[in-house]
Design an enzyme around this catalytic site. Structure first.
Site: not given
Ligand code: PGA
Length: 260
Positions: A10, A12, A102, A104, A172, A178, A218, A240
């Site tokens: 992902n 992002k 997600h 976010e 998640e 993150g 992570s 990330g």
């Protein structure tokens, strides 16, 4: 039933369409150099909307062994919804997957469980496999335990989903996204097992046996194998670390560096 592991990147809101070309080609060469066996794991890339066509051209030309996914979709298929992207368009672009719910999106865009459920339906009616994200905040974990929030979120998301539907679930924990604060493999297993039970309850045992359940939060090359060793963890949703070529290639090749 053997489930093919899924490693999902992902991106992002990172990498523009030119950077995407360089990234995808470099990832492919890195895996080729390492003689990675393409059939041992499915690799899905989730670039921003503006890069989907770019990455799709590379995939279409049979240049790279990846599948395409989008990071979100509209609940509607067409109409006056400025800024939204339809599942019809994603299907036309040969996306196989779409991330839904997600944290976010739930947090910054106020997506409720009901909206997430509508997006699951929008994905399915457009032949896309929804990657349904669930997970608890730290306060929720302390208040109601490790599984309650994810279980409740998935129950709503799977409402009205037919038993033969293809879905992917991603656990998640919000506190691990993150943050570098990774869940332990045992914590991931506990929730993923509870989520598999929800799939069984809602869609039946066959669906529970074939549905892939990912861990995300992570994930790095150094910890991915420990998650994938758990019986109910069938892959990883990587944020990330998915936009760093060597790191993501090492994650894809997780079987190589620690025996699974
Ligand atoms: P992270 O993100 O790997 O950067 O923690 C995971 C995700 O949000 O999908």
């Amino acid at each position: 039933m053997a489930r093919t592991p899924l490693i999902a990147g992902n991106w992002k809101m990172n990498l523009d369409h030119l950077q995407a070309v360089a990234f995808v080609q470099k990832l492919h060469w890195t895996l080729k150099d390492a003689a990675h066996d393409e059939n041992s794991v499915e690799v899905a890339l989730f670039p921003p909307f503006t890069n989907l066509r770019t990455v799709q051209i590379l995939i279409d030309a049979d240049k790279v062994p990846f599948v395409l996914g989008a990071q979100d979709l509209s609940t509607h298929d067409s109409g006056a919804y400025t800024g939204e992207v339809s599942g019809v368009f994603l299907d036309k672009l040969a996306c196989r997957y779409v991330i839904v719910g997600h944290s976010e999106r739930r947090d910054y865009h106020h997506e409720t469980d009901a909206i997430v459920a509508e997006k699951v339906q929008a994905a399915l009616r457009n032949h896309l496999v929804p990657v349904i994200c669930v997970g608890e905040t730290l306060e929720q974990r302390e208040e109601s335990g490790p599984t309650a929030v994810s279980v409740a979120q998935l129950q709503v998301a799977l409402e009205g989903v037919p038993a033969d539907a293809d879905v992917v679930v991603a656990y998640e924990p919000v506190w691990a996204i993150g943050t570098g604060q990774v869940a332990s493999p045992e914590q991931a297993q506990e929730v993923c097992a509870a989520l598999r039970a929800v799939v069984a309850e809602k869609l039946g045992d066959d669906a529970a046996a074939r549905t892939r359940i990912l861990y995300g939060g992570s994930v790095k090359s150094g910890n991915v194998a420990s998650f994938l060793r758990e019986p109910d963890v069938d892959g990883a949703l990587v944020g990330g670390a998915s936009i760093v070529v060597d790191e993501f290639a090492a994650i894809i090749r997780y079987q190589k560096h620690v025996g699974v």
